[in-house]
Scaffold this motif. Sequence first.
Motif, PDB file in Angstrom:
ATOM      1  N   SER A 151     -32.952 -40.156  41.615  1.00  0.00           N
ATOM      2  CA  SER A 151     -34.199 -39.505  41.853  1.00  0.00           C
ATOM      3  C   SER A 151     -33.691 -38.073  42.336  1.00  0.00           C
ATOM      4  CB  SER A 151     -35.160 -39.966  42.724  1.00  0.00           C
ATOM      5  OG  SER A 151     -34.691 -40.047  44.222  1.00  0.00           O
ATOM      6  N   THR A 152     -34.641 -36.827  41.921  1.00  0.00           N
ATOM      7  CA  THR A 152     -34.348 -35.777  42.234  1.00  0.00           C
ATOM      8  C   THR A 152     -35.631 -35.074  42.882  1.00  0.00           C
ATOM      9  OG1 THR A 152     -32.613 -35.448  40.675  1.00  0.00           O
ATOM     10  CG2 THR A 152     -33.482 -33.483  41.402  1.00  0.00           C
ATOM     11  N   PHE A 153     -35.661 -34.526  43.953  1.00  0.00           N
ATOM     12  CA  PHE A 153     -36.978 -33.947  44.569  1.00  0.00           C
ATOM     13  C   PHE A 153     -36.545 -32.392  44.985  1.00  0.00           C
ATOM     14  CE2 PHE A 153     -38.446 -38.125  44.688  1.00  0.00           C
ATOM     15  CZ  PHE A 153     -39.734 -37.895  44.394  1.00  0.00           C
ATOM     16  N   ASN A 154     -37.334 -31.593  44.552  1.00  0.00           N
ATOM     17  CA  ASN A 154     -37.287 -30.178  44.935  1.00  0.00           C
ATOM     18  C   ASN A 154     -38.196 -30.084  46.143  1.00  0.00           C
ATOM     19  OD1 ASN A 154     -37.360 -27.354  45.313  1.00  0.00           O
ATOM     20  ND2 ASN A 154     -37.933 -27.022  43.392  1.00  0.00           N
ATOM     21  N   ARG A 155     -37.390 -29.837  47.338  1.00  0.00           N
ATOM     22  CA  ARG A 155     -38.130 -29.717  48.604  1.00  0.00           C
ATOM     23  C   ARG A 155     -38.271 -28.278  49.099  1.00  0.00           C
ATOM     24  NH1 ARG A 155     -39.743 -34.918  49.028  1.00  0.00           N
ATOM     25  NH2 ARG A 155     -38.057 -36.584  49.277  1.00  0.00           N
ATOM     26  N   THR A 156     -38.009 -27.389  48.219  1.00  0.00           N
ATOM     27  CA  THR A 156     -38.052 -26.026  48.407  1.00  0.00           C
ATOM     28  C   THR A 156     -39.189 -25.392  47.760  1.00  0.00           C
ATOM     29  OG1 THR A 156     -36.662 -25.174  46.646  1.00  0.00           O
ATOM     30  CG2 THR A 156     -35.390 -26.094  48.727  1.00  0.00           C
ATOM     31  N   TRP A 157     -39.219 -23.986  48.413  1.00  0.00           N
ATOM     32  CA  TRP A 157     -40.236 -23.232  47.575  1.00  0.00           C
ATOM     33  C   TRP A 157     -40.171 -22.631  46.374  1.00  0.00           C
ATOM     34  CZ3 TRP A 157     -39.491 -17.904  46.916  1.00  0.00           C
ATOM     35  CH2 TRP A 157     -38.288 -17.492  47.472  1.00  0.00           C
ATOM     36  N   ARG A 158     -38.705 -22.823  45.827  1.00  0.00           N
ATOM     37  CA  ARG A 158     -38.328 -22.230  44.657  1.00  0.00           C
ATOM     38  C   ARG A 158     -38.016 -23.142  43.490  1.00  0.00           C
ATOM     39  NH1 ARG A 158     -32.857 -18.821  46.276  1.00  0.00           N
ATOM     40  NH2 ARG A 158     -34.096 -17.297  47.621  1.00  0.00           N
ATOM     41  N   GLN A 159     -38.225 -22.855  42.318  1.00  0.00           N
ATOM     42  CA  GLN A 159     -38.155 -23.717  41.147  1.00  0.00           C
ATOM     43  C   GLN A 159     -36.600 -24.116  41.134  1.00  0.00           C
ATOM     44  OE1 GLN A 159     -38.934 -21.718  37.592  1.00  0.00           O
ATOM     45  NE2 GLN A 159     -41.162 -22.181  37.696  1.00  0.00           N
ATOM     46  N   LEU A 160     -36.302 -25.194  40.767  1.00  0.00           N
ATOM     47  CA  LEU A 160     -35.105 -25.854  40.554  1.00  0.00           C
ATOM     48  C   LEU A 160     -34.848 -25.968  39.041  1.00  0.00           C
ATOM     49  CD1 LEU A 160     -32.515 -27.474  41.824  1.00  0.00           C
ATOM     50  CD2 LEU A 160     -34.001 -29.541  41.507  1.00  0.00           C
ATOM     51  N   ARG A 161     -33.439 -25.419  38.705  1.00  0.00           N
ATOM     52  CA  ARG A 161     -33.121 -25.205  37.506  1.00  0.00           C
ATOM     53  C   ARG A 161     -31.685 -26.352  37.092  1.00  0.00           C
ATOM     54  NH1 ARG A 161     -31.633 -20.047  35.279  1.00  0.00           N
ATOM     55  NH2 ARG A 161     -31.897 -21.097  33.215  1.00  0.00           N
TER      56      ARG A 161
END
Length: 144
Positions: free
Chosen positions: A91-101
């Motif tokens: 799994s991959t989770f973006n826990r930040t305020w920026r987009q993840l590319r």
Amino acid sequence: MHIRPDDVDTVSFGWGTIKWFVTPTSVEGAATTQGEVVILPGQGHERHHHPGAEELIYVVSGEAEQTVGDGAPFTIREGDAVHIPAGTFHSTFNRTWRQLRLVVTYSPGGEERALEAAPDFQRHDPGTGPQWERSGTTDTAVVT
């Protein structure tokens, strides 16, 4: 073959978008799948696996929490690569305020077709894309 982002469909989900640049069905003779994945802030995809293909993730920008197999979650960030063997849950989770590319590759290609069964899957014609809205007081993205 030269492929431009505006020449291919965009697929979207509640968590973000994908542009598949090369797939075995879109490029004659291609054996792999490669595309760009954008995961919105605070979003991610649940633990899943690709029974018939390994996956390689390269982080173009941003930061996320990654899991591979039964191992502990770890942070991935710009410049990192993650190899996921065929059949391994991840799994991959973006826990930040920026987009993840991310640039994602499946080998062999074809696993991207399984994503079409997701309940929030939407296809957008080349040159167009989803419109994002916030839903209520949560940070869940709604594609319109």
